[in-house]
Motif scaffolding. Sequence first.
Motif, PDB file in Angstrom:
ATOM      1  N   PHE A 149       0.826  -1.213   0.000  1.00 10.26           N
ATOM      2  CA  PHE A 149       0.000   0.000   0.000  1.00 10.26           C
ATOM      3  C   PHE A 149       0.854   1.255   0.000  1.00 10.26           C
ATOM      4  O   PHE A 149       0.425   2.298  -0.504  1.00 10.26           O
ATOM      5  CB  PHE A 149      -0.942   0.003   1.203  1.00 10.26           C
ATOM      6  CG  PHE A 149      -1.926   1.134   1.169  1.00 10.26           C
ATOM      7  CD1 PHE A 149      -2.998   1.098   0.290  1.00 10.26           C
ATOM      8  CD2 PHE A 149      -1.773   2.233   1.994  1.00 10.26           C
ATOM      9  CE1 PHE A 149      -3.902   2.152   0.233  1.00 10.26           C
ATOM     10  CE2 PHE A 149      -2.679   3.285   1.943  1.00 10.26           C
ATOM     11  CZ  PHE A 149      -3.743   3.240   1.057  1.00 10.26           C
ATOM     12  N   ALA A 150       2.064   1.186   0.560  1.00 13.40           N
ATOM     13  CA  ALA A 150       2.965   2.330   0.504  1.00 13.40           C
ATOM     14  C   ALA A 150       3.289   2.687  -0.943  1.00 13.40           C
ATOM     15  O   ALA A 150       3.388   3.872  -1.300  1.00 13.40           O
ATOM     16  CB  ALA A 150       4.253   2.021   1.278  1.00 13.40           C
ATOM     17  N   PHE A 194      -0.946   6.428  -6.788  1.00 12.37           N
ATOM     18  CA  PHE A 194      -2.155   7.223  -6.976  1.00 12.37           C
ATOM     19  C   PHE A 194      -1.799   8.661  -7.323  1.00 12.37           C
ATOM     20  O   PHE A 194      -2.490   9.303  -8.128  1.00 12.37           O
ATOM     21  CB  PHE A 194      -3.039   7.182  -5.730  1.00 12.37           C
ATOM     22  CG  PHE A 194      -4.454   7.602  -5.991  1.00 12.37           C
ATOM     23  CD1 PHE A 194      -5.400   6.680  -6.397  1.00 12.37           C
ATOM     24  CD2 PHE A 194      -4.849   8.927  -5.856  1.00 12.37           C
ATOM     25  CE1 PHE A 194      -6.711   7.061  -6.666  1.00 12.37           C
ATOM     26  CE2 PHE A 194      -6.139   9.321  -6.117  1.00 12.37           C
ATOM     27  CZ  PHE A 194      -7.076   8.385  -6.520  1.00 12.37           C
ATOM     28  N   PHE A 195      -0.737   9.170  -6.727  1.00  9.36           N
ATOM     29  CA  PHE A 195      -0.255  10.489  -7.118  1.00  9.36           C
ATOM     30  C   PHE A 195       0.142  10.493  -8.597  1.00  9.36           C
ATOM     31  O   PHE A 195      -0.176  11.438  -9.335  1.00  9.36           O
ATOM     32  CB  PHE A 195       0.943  10.879  -6.250  1.00  9.36           C
ATOM     33  CG  PHE A 195       1.630  12.146  -6.681  1.00  9.36           C
ATOM     34  CD1 PHE A 195       1.152  13.378  -6.282  1.00  9.36           C
ATOM     35  CD2 PHE A 195       2.747  12.103  -7.510  1.00  9.36           C
ATOM     36  CE1 PHE A 195       1.778  14.549  -6.691  1.00  9.36           C
ATOM     37  CE2 PHE A 195       3.374  13.252  -7.926  1.00  9.36           C
ATOM     38  CZ  PHE A 195       2.897  14.489  -7.518  1.00  9.36           C
ATOM     39  N   VAL A 196       0.836   9.446  -9.033  1.00  9.74           N
ATOM     40  CA  VAL A 196       1.237   9.340 -10.441  1.00  9.74           C
ATOM     41  C   VAL A 196       0.009   9.278 -11.344  1.00  9.74           C
ATOM     42  O   VAL A 196      -0.012   9.886 -12.421  1.00  9.74           O
ATOM     43  CB  VAL A 196       2.127   8.100 -10.645  1.00  9.74           C
ATOM     44  CG1 VAL A 196       2.425   7.881 -12.130  1.00  9.74           C
ATOM     45  CG2 VAL A 196       3.427   8.249  -9.867  1.00  9.74           C
ATOM     46  N   ALA A 232       7.909  13.477  -1.973  1.00 11.16           N
ATOM     47  CA  ALA A 232       7.228  13.234  -0.706  1.00 11.16           C
ATOM     48  C   ALA A 232       6.407  11.954  -0.748  1.00 11.16           C
ATOM     49  O   ALA A 232       6.296  11.241   0.267  1.00 11.16           O
ATOM     50  CB  ALA A 232       6.330  14.422  -0.361  1.00 11.16           C
ATOM     51  N   GLY A 233       5.829  11.645  -1.905  1.00 14.05           N
ATOM     52  CA  GLY A 233       5.085  10.396  -2.035  1.00 14.05           C
ATOM     53  C   GLY A 233       5.988   9.190  -2.180  1.00 14.05           C
ATOM     54  O   GLY A 233       5.707   8.114  -1.634  1.00 14.05           O
ATOM     55  N   MET A 234       7.110   9.349  -2.867  1.00 10.69           N
ATOM     56  CA  MET A 234       8.012   8.230  -3.125  1.00 10.69           C
ATOM     57  C   MET A 234       8.767   7.794  -1.875  1.00 10.69           C
ATOM     58  O   MET A 234       9.083   6.610  -1.712  1.00 10.69           O
ATOM     59  CB  MET A 234       8.998   8.602  -4.231  1.00 10.69           C
ATOM     60  CG  MET A 234       9.892   7.459  -4.686  1.00 10.69           C
ATOM     61  SD  MET A 234      11.090   7.976  -5.930  1.00 10.69           S
ATOM     62  CE  MET A 234       9.993   8.442  -7.274  1.00 10.69           C
ATOM     63  N   GLN A 235       9.075   8.745  -0.981  1.00  7.64           N
ATOM     64  CA  GLN A 235       9.881   8.397   0.195  1.00  7.64           C
ATOM     65  C   GLN A 235       9.197   7.331   1.047  1.00  7.64           C
ATOM     66  O   GLN A 235       9.863   6.459   1.625  1.00  7.64           O
ATOM     67  CB  GLN A 235      10.172   9.647   1.024  1.00  7.64           C
ATOM     68  CG  GLN A 235       8.964  10.477   1.455  1.00  7.64           C
ATOM     69  CD  GLN A 235       8.263   9.955   2.696  1.00  7.64           C
ATOM     70  OE1 GLN A 235       8.874   9.260   3.496  1.00  7.64           O
ATOM     71  NE2 GLN A 235       6.987  10.278   2.853  1.00  7.64           N
ATOM     72  N   TRP A 259       0.070  13.831   2.043  1.00  6.18           N
ATOM     73  CA  TRP A 259      -0.153  15.256   1.791  1.00  6.18           C
ATOM     74  C   TRP A 259      -0.076  15.613   0.311  1.00  6.18           C
ATOM     75  O   TRP A 259      -0.973  16.299  -0.202  1.00  6.18           O
ATOM     76  CB  TRP A 259       0.847  16.074   2.613  1.00  6.18           C
ATOM     77  CG  TRP A 259       0.527  17.543   2.676  1.00  6.18           C
ATOM     78  CD1 TRP A 259      -0.672  18.130   2.425  1.00  6.18           C
ATOM     79  CD2 TRP A 259       1.433  18.594   3.019  1.00  6.18           C
ATOM     80  NE1 TRP A 259      -0.587  19.492   2.596  1.00  6.18           N
ATOM     81  CE2 TRP A 259       0.693  19.809   2.961  1.00  6.18           C
ATOM     82  CE3 TRP A 259       2.762  18.640   3.388  1.00  6.18           C
ATOM     83  CZ2 TRP A 259       1.268  21.031   3.237  1.00  6.18           C
ATOM     84  CZ3 TRP A 259       3.338  19.876   3.676  1.00  6.18           C
ATOM     85  CH2 TRP A 259       2.605  21.055   3.598  1.00  6.18           C
ATOM     86  N   PRO A 260       0.966  15.225  -0.442  1.00  3.98           N
ATOM     87  CA  PRO A 260       0.995  15.605  -1.868  1.00  3.98           C
ATOM     88  C   PRO A 260      -0.171  15.043  -2.666  1.00  3.98           C
ATOM     89  O   PRO A 260      -0.660  15.704  -3.583  1.00  3.98           O
ATOM     90  CB  PRO A 260       2.333  15.037  -2.360  1.00  3.98           C
ATOM     91  CG  PRO A 260       2.714  14.013  -1.376  1.00  3.98           C
ATOM     92  CD  PRO A 260       2.184  14.475  -0.068  1.00  3.98           C
TER      93      PRO A 260
END
Length: 328
Positions: free
Chosen positions: A103-104, A110-112, A163-166, A214-215
Amino acid sequence: MDEAFKSTVDPACLHQPPLAMDMIKQLDAFEFCLYLILTFMSCVSLLLYLHQCAFLYKKQSYPKKTTIIWITGAAPTIATMACFGMWFPRAIMFTDMTSNCYFAVVVYRFFVLLVEEFGGSSAFLQRFSGKPFRINTGPCCCCCPCLPRVPMSRRMLFLLRLAGMQYAILKTAFSVFCVILWTNGIYDLTNVGATSATLWINLFVGVLTIISLWPVGIVFMNIRLLLRSVKIIPKYAMYQLILVLSQLQTSIINILALNGQIACAPPLSSQARGTMLSQKLMIMEMFIISVVNHSLYRRIYDPLPAEEHDNEENEKAALQAALEEHDV
């Protein structure tokens, strides 16, 4: 006092979770049928996902199809891991880690997806470069309405992506680290004392989770009206529902179990029974989400309207935001 307490409690309530065969031998007819039904539901979730993957490979273009396959795989993956955890109680720590790591990646994917709906990073920047984006969105800054709007730029998009990838990278790294600590008796899910490694690792991972969400919230809140034609709002709702059920619900049940609010039922201790309850609920919930996602993603949507139409939608959104701020 501890000895007196132990003498009044069934010894099975103080043991670790039973082995798979011991657990199966303890099941009565009703529980065995329940296990079979839940296993069937997890298998159906997996079959629906494979059927959707076959459709996407034929009909959807690359790289968008890869992103959708990752996102829609969250519910069947969690359901399958929960099914393994239900049948093999001592493996629940590993099945939960596998689900959380997957899920991480979905959070980042989902941002992508939000960016790829406009044709990728270049097309997204061409469409939104210089336009102000609200950043007072959840989960970090929903309580800070005074934050200024930030213009979209290549640098800002890179920071949002980072921020999403980390979380996808560090969550997997911390899971491996936890397994190493567990083999040495340092990482224990039942030990959440102030000096335990479990507490501090979970708190740090929780901060990483909030930063990664957040992003996604920033981009979604600013472009959701433009993506109504591709049903992005129900898709986002399913993504948020998986987050709440797989993270928040599980944490609440585990806290109740650790505090003894869930009664012991030999051969399961209070903690083991709580985790078992969580696995069963997860299978049913992820089955429903898999069915909904199958109807949302197994279709080809019409292309997005032109940028002139975006300006009209943005004006409506700005007017609505102004009315909300006036009401506050």
